[in-house]
Design a protein around this motif. Structure first.
Motif, PDB file in Angstrom:
ATOM      1  N   ARG A  44       0.822  -1.209   0.000  1.00 37.06           N
ATOM      2  CA  ARG A  44       0.000   0.000   0.000  1.00 37.06           C
ATOM      3  C   ARG A  44       0.856   1.258   0.000  1.00 37.06           C
ATOM      4  O   ARG A  44       0.331   2.373   0.064  1.00 37.06           O
ATOM      5  CB  ARG A  44      -0.928   0.018   1.220  1.00 37.06           C
ATOM      6  N   GLY A  45       2.145   1.080  -0.090  1.00 38.40           N
ATOM      7  CA  GLY A  45       3.050   2.222  -0.127  1.00 38.40           C
ATOM      8  C   GLY A  45       2.997   2.928  -1.479  1.00 38.40           C
ATOM      9  O   GLY A  45       2.586   2.368  -2.488  1.00 38.40           O
ATOM     10  N   GLU A  46       3.451   4.139  -1.490  1.00 34.38           N
ATOM     11  CA  GLU A  46       3.393   4.983  -2.698  1.00 34.38           C
ATOM     12  C   GLU A  46       4.114   4.340  -3.879  1.00 34.38           C
ATOM     13  O   GLU A  46       3.625   4.366  -5.008  1.00 34.38           O
ATOM     14  CB  GLU A  46       4.011   6.344  -2.379  1.00 34.38           C
ATOM     15  N   GLU A  47       5.258   3.731  -3.617  1.00 32.93           N
ATOM     16  CA  GLU A  47       6.052   3.143  -4.700  1.00 32.93           C
ATOM     17  C   GLU A  47       5.307   1.999  -5.375  1.00 32.93           C
ATOM     18  O   GLU A  47       5.257   1.913  -6.603  1.00 32.93           O
ATOM     19  CB  GLU A  47       7.392   2.653  -4.150  1.00 32.93           C
ATOM     20  N   ALA A  50       2.187   3.118  -7.351  1.00 28.13           N
ATOM     21  CA  ALA A  50       2.488   3.764  -8.625  1.00 28.13           C
ATOM     22  C   ALA A  50       2.526   2.762  -9.769  1.00 28.13           C
ATOM     23  O   ALA A  50       2.189   3.099 -10.912  1.00 28.13           O
ATOM     24  CB  ALA A  50       3.828   4.495  -8.533  1.00 28.13           C
TER      25      ALA A  50
END
Length: 212
Positions: A44-47, A50
């Motif tokens: 669920r992290g931004e990276e 993306a």
């Protein structure tokens, strides 16, 4: 194709990622792997979001594109590499897809860890009880599907198909959660044969598990 032209973002115990590892191995495609730790919430992290807006694994970077959803990835590899994972006739394709979907679209979504955790949080069951119930039920249905077909070396016919690639990771999960597999005669026979194939063995979670 150079080794680092292909990148697989996965988690070692993810069934979906396990399927894609099998597919890449069967085709002899070298790839670099990058772990996305599901336990820490890295998905669920931004990276990761993306490249995979669903916040899931796997994502496969290949041929200049990023692909998500394991069955879509496998069908892409099948079409672009002439893998032969689907029969050429319409009925055969439908049979193999039905077997594949029985695992990937019936058992897997219900037994996704985030679903099981939510069910357990409601207080009516434990994660282990949830997993055992739905995996056992789903594999019993899968066994019945196999029993209705002519006996063959693998799930459908005598060569590896999409259904076989889906089956082995699900059997791994069943064993992990202590599901009783004793009555799955055809399923166990097919799975045992598949597990002896080097491409399947090399994709096993124990072979790709991070060292730390």
């Amino acid at each position: 194709m150079a080794e680092h032209d292909v990148m697989l973002f996965d988690y070692w115990r993810s069934s979906a990622a396990y399927r894609v590892r099998i597919g890449l191995n069967l085709l002899g495609i070298s790839y670099a792997g990058e772990a996305v730790d599901l336990l820490s919430g890295a998905q669920r992290g931004e990276e990761n979001l993306a490249r995979n807006p669903q916040g899931l694994v796997p994502t496969l970077s290949i041929d200049g594109v990023e692909l998500t959803q394991s069955l879509a990835i496998l069908e892409y590899l099948n079409e672009t590499r002439s893998a032969g994972w689907l029969p050429t006739d319409a009925v055969g394709k439908a049979r193999v897809r039905a077997l594949s979907y029985a695992i990937a679209m019936e058992i897997h979504p219900v037994c996704n860890l985030r679903v099981a955790r939510h069910a357990a949080a409601l207080g009516s069951t434990t994660i282990e009880e949830w997993m055992k119930h739905f995996i056992a039920e789903g594999l019993a249905d899968f066994e019945a599907m196999l029993q209705r077909q002519s006996e063959s070396r693998f799930c459908y016919g005598d060569q590896v198909t999409l259904a076989d690639i889906c089956l082995v990771p699900q059997i791994y999960n069943a064993r992990r959660w202590g599901v009783n597999l004793e009555n799955l005669t055809r399923t166990n026979t097919v799975s045992a044969r598949l597990e002896e194939i080097p491409a399947f063995a090399a994709a096993h979670p124990d072979r790709v598990r991070p060292l730390s």
